[in-house]
Design a protein around this motif. Structure first.
Motif, short mmCIF file in Angstrom:
data_model
loop_
_atom_site.label_atom_id
_atom_site.label_comp_id
_atom_site.label_asym_id
_atom_site.label_seq_id
_atom_site.Cartn_x
_atom_site.Cartn_y
_atom_site.Cartn_z
N UNK A 1 0.82 -1.22 0.00
CA UNK A 1 0.00 0.00 0.00
C UNK A 1 0.85 1.27 0.00
N UNK A 2 2.10 1.17 0.42
CA UNK A 2 3.02 2.31 0.29
C UNK A 2 3.27 2.63 -1.18
N UNK A 3 3.40 1.57 -1.98
CA UNK A 3 3.80 1.73 -3.38
C UNK A 3 2.64 1.75 -4.37
N UNK A 4 1.45 1.34 -3.93
CA UNK A 4 0.34 1.23 -4.89
C UNK A 4 -1.02 1.33 -4.22
N UNK A 5 -2.02 1.63 -5.05
CA UNK A 5 -3.41 1.52 -4.63
C UNK A 5 -3.87 0.12 -5.00
N UNK A 6 -4.50 -0.57 -4.05
CA UNK A 6 -4.85 -1.97 -4.25
C UNK A 6 -6.33 -2.19 -3.93
N UNK A 7 -7.02 -2.92 -4.78
CA UNK A 7 -8.42 -3.25 -4.50
C UNK A 7 -8.78 -4.62 -5.07
N UNK A 8 -9.65 -5.32 -4.35
CA UNK A 8 -10.17 -6.60 -4.84
C UNK A 8 -11.36 -6.30 -5.74
N UNK A 9 -11.34 -6.86 -6.96
CA UNK A 9 -12.40 -6.53 -7.91
C UNK A 9 -13.28 -7.72 -8.28
N UNK A 10 -12.86 -8.95 -7.90
CA UNK A 10 -13.64 -10.11 -8.28
C UNK A 10 -13.28 -11.32 -7.43
N UNK A 11 -14.28 -12.13 -7.08
CA UNK A 11 -14.03 -13.42 -6.45
C UNK A 11 -14.17 -14.51 -7.50
N UNK A 12 -13.28 -15.50 -7.43
CA UNK A 12 -13.29 -16.58 -8.43
C UNK A 12 -13.21 -17.92 -7.72
N UNK A 13 -14.19 -18.77 -7.94
CA UNK A 13 -14.23 -20.09 -7.31
C UNK A 13 -13.22 -21.05 -7.92
N UNK A 14 -12.85 -22.07 -7.16
CA UNK A 14 -11.82 -23.02 -7.61
C UNK A 14 -12.23 -23.82 -8.84
N UNK A 15 -13.55 -23.97 -9.07
CA UNK A 15 -14.01 -24.78 -10.21
C UNK A 15 -13.89 -24.07 -11.55
N UNK A 16 -13.40 -22.83 -11.52
CA UNK A 16 -13.15 -22.11 -12.78
C UNK A 16 -11.79 -22.45 -13.37
N UNK A 17 -11.06 -23.33 -12.69
CA UNK A 17 -9.71 -23.70 -13.13
C UNK A 17 -9.64 -25.20 -13.45
N UNK A 18 -8.66 -25.56 -14.26
CA UNK A 18 -8.38 -26.96 -14.55
C UNK A 18 -6.89 -27.18 -14.49
N UNK A 19 -6.37 -28.06 -13.62
CA UNK A 19 -7.11 -28.71 -12.53
C UNK A 19 -7.48 -27.67 -11.46
N UNK A 20 -8.56 -27.92 -10.70
CA UNK A 20 -8.95 -26.94 -9.67
C UNK A 20 -7.93 -26.88 -8.55
N UNK A 21 -7.54 -25.67 -8.11
CA UNK A 21 -6.62 -25.56 -6.97
C UNK A 21 -7.36 -25.92 -5.67
N UNK A 22 -6.62 -26.00 -4.58
CA UNK A 22 -7.24 -26.35 -3.30
C UNK A 22 -7.85 -25.13 -2.62
N UNK A 23 -7.60 -23.95 -3.17
CA UNK A 23 -8.04 -22.70 -2.52
C UNK A 23 -8.90 -21.88 -3.47
N UNK A 24 -9.68 -20.96 -2.87
CA UNK A 24 -10.46 -20.00 -3.66
C UNK A 24 -9.54 -18.86 -4.08
N UNK A 25 -9.99 -18.09 -5.07
CA UNK A 25 -9.14 -17.03 -5.61
C UNK A 25 -9.87 -15.69 -5.69
N UNK A 26 -9.08 -14.64 -5.83
CA UNK A 26 -9.60 -13.28 -6.04
C UNK A 26 -8.79 -12.59 -7.12
N UNK A 27 -9.44 -11.74 -7.88
CA UNK A 27 -8.73 -10.89 -8.84
C UNK A 27 -8.51 -9.53 -8.18
N UNK A 28 -7.28 -9.04 -8.26
CA UNK A 28 -6.90 -7.79 -7.60
C UNK A 28 -6.38 -6.80 -8.64
N UNK A 29 -6.78 -5.55 -8.46
CA UNK A 29 -6.25 -4.47 -9.30
C UNK A 29 -5.18 -3.73 -8.51
#
Length: 306
Positions: A173-201
């Motif tokens: 946060x010292x170097x950039x402005x950061x925000x979460x813009x989207x949540x992405x479930x594990x089933x959107x990937x192949x193979x699915x990871x063990x964790x859920x994901x977020x898209x960050x700007x």
């Protein structure tokens, strides 16, 4: 007769499996397969036709093709030579071929070229070093749209007092402005990871704050060793006082400053912490301004964190 344990088989993307490519867990390969998520990431990056885009871990090129439709050039950094071959085949003989440049190797070790925007579904194990490699890259890029493990994303945007607030939070946060813009479930990937994901700007602060980042990082590294302890307790640790004494003596040598015969680094540290009312503060509750004030107070007394 004892049961024979079946060998666990990795889940594969059907189209790629047919070509004999198995995804490599060592490289954190989880291909983003949902076209709606891919399109949303591309849209949120606000690309211009004149942009050069950096993509890290393009995989089979699902996002790469969408980026090539929008911009002048895409620089794709891929460590797996098998996927590089697939990506090259995908654009061969199309108008996209001359617009695609591929860097083969580890993005953390590579020297990054100029780019305007970074859009990527990155291998999660390189999240932290990659964020700071991008933020310290010059010249500044406009923004980055990156897929992260959900907890890592929450750490990036955590505020003072939050449970997940840490050195990663305040340094980013010292170097950039950061925000979460989207949540992405594990089933959107192949193979699915063990964790859920977020898209960050991530949008770098331009111009950057006028401080020595290496010094800042040295200070926050010490303060967040035990983020729930008071700074007075943290800086009393022998390892910390020894390091700061060494740095102080080095600075005296470089500036031709005489070291007082009764010099006591622990007393000097106490004096600095008291002067800016920081002795009883805890890193978990301190914001950027608090740390800037503290760094200035230490530097003023000749104590550095390089």
């Amino acid at each position: 007769m004892p049961k024979v344990k079946k060998e666990k088989q990795s889940r594969q993307h059907n189209a790629i499996a047919k070509q004999g490519i198995l995804f490599n867990k060592e490289f954190g390969q989880h291909i983003l397969k949902n076209p709606l998520v891919i399109q949303s990431m591309v849209d949120k990056s606000a690309l211009r036709s004149t942009d050069t885009v950096l993509e890290i871990g393009p995989g089979t090129g699902n996002m790469t093709v969408k980026l090539l439709e929008k911009v002048k050039k895409v620089i794709a950094c891929e460590i797996d030579t098998r996927l590089v071959a697939e990506l090259q085949k995908r654009v061969m003989g199309t108008p996209f071929q001359p617009k695609l440049e591929i860097i083969i190797g580890d993005v953390i070790k590579a020297e990054l070229p100029f780019f305007n925007v970074c859009v990527a579904n990155i291998p999660y194990q390189i999240s932290s070093p990659l964020v700071f490699k991008l933020l310290l890259h010059r010249p500044h890029f406009r923004c980055a749209i990156l897929m992260f493990q959900r907890e890592f994303a929450y750490r990036l945007v955590a505020k003072p007092g939050d449970k997940l607030y840490c050195r990663l939070s305040i340094n980013t946060q010292l170097l950039a402005r950061v925000e979460i813009i989207m949540k992405v479930g594990k089933n959107n990937f192949r193979p699915p990871p063990k964790v859920e994901s977020n898209v960050v700007r991530i949008e770098p602060r331009n111009p950057p704050p006028p401080i020595n980042y290496c010094e800042w990082d040295g200070l926050t590294r010490i303060a967040f060793i035990r983020k729930n302890k008071t700074l007075s307790a943290v800086f009393k640790q022998t390892s910390v006082s020894t390091l700061l004494e060494k740095n102080f003596l080095k600075n005296c040598s470089l500036t031709n400053m005489t070291v007082p015969s009764d010099f006591d680094i622990k007393q000097k540290i106490d004096d600095v912490l008291t002067s800016c009312s920081a002795a009883e503060k805890r890193a978990r509750n301190m914001d950027i301004d608090d740390f800037l004030l503290l760094l200035h107070a230490f530097n003023k007394e000749g104590i550095h964190f390089l």
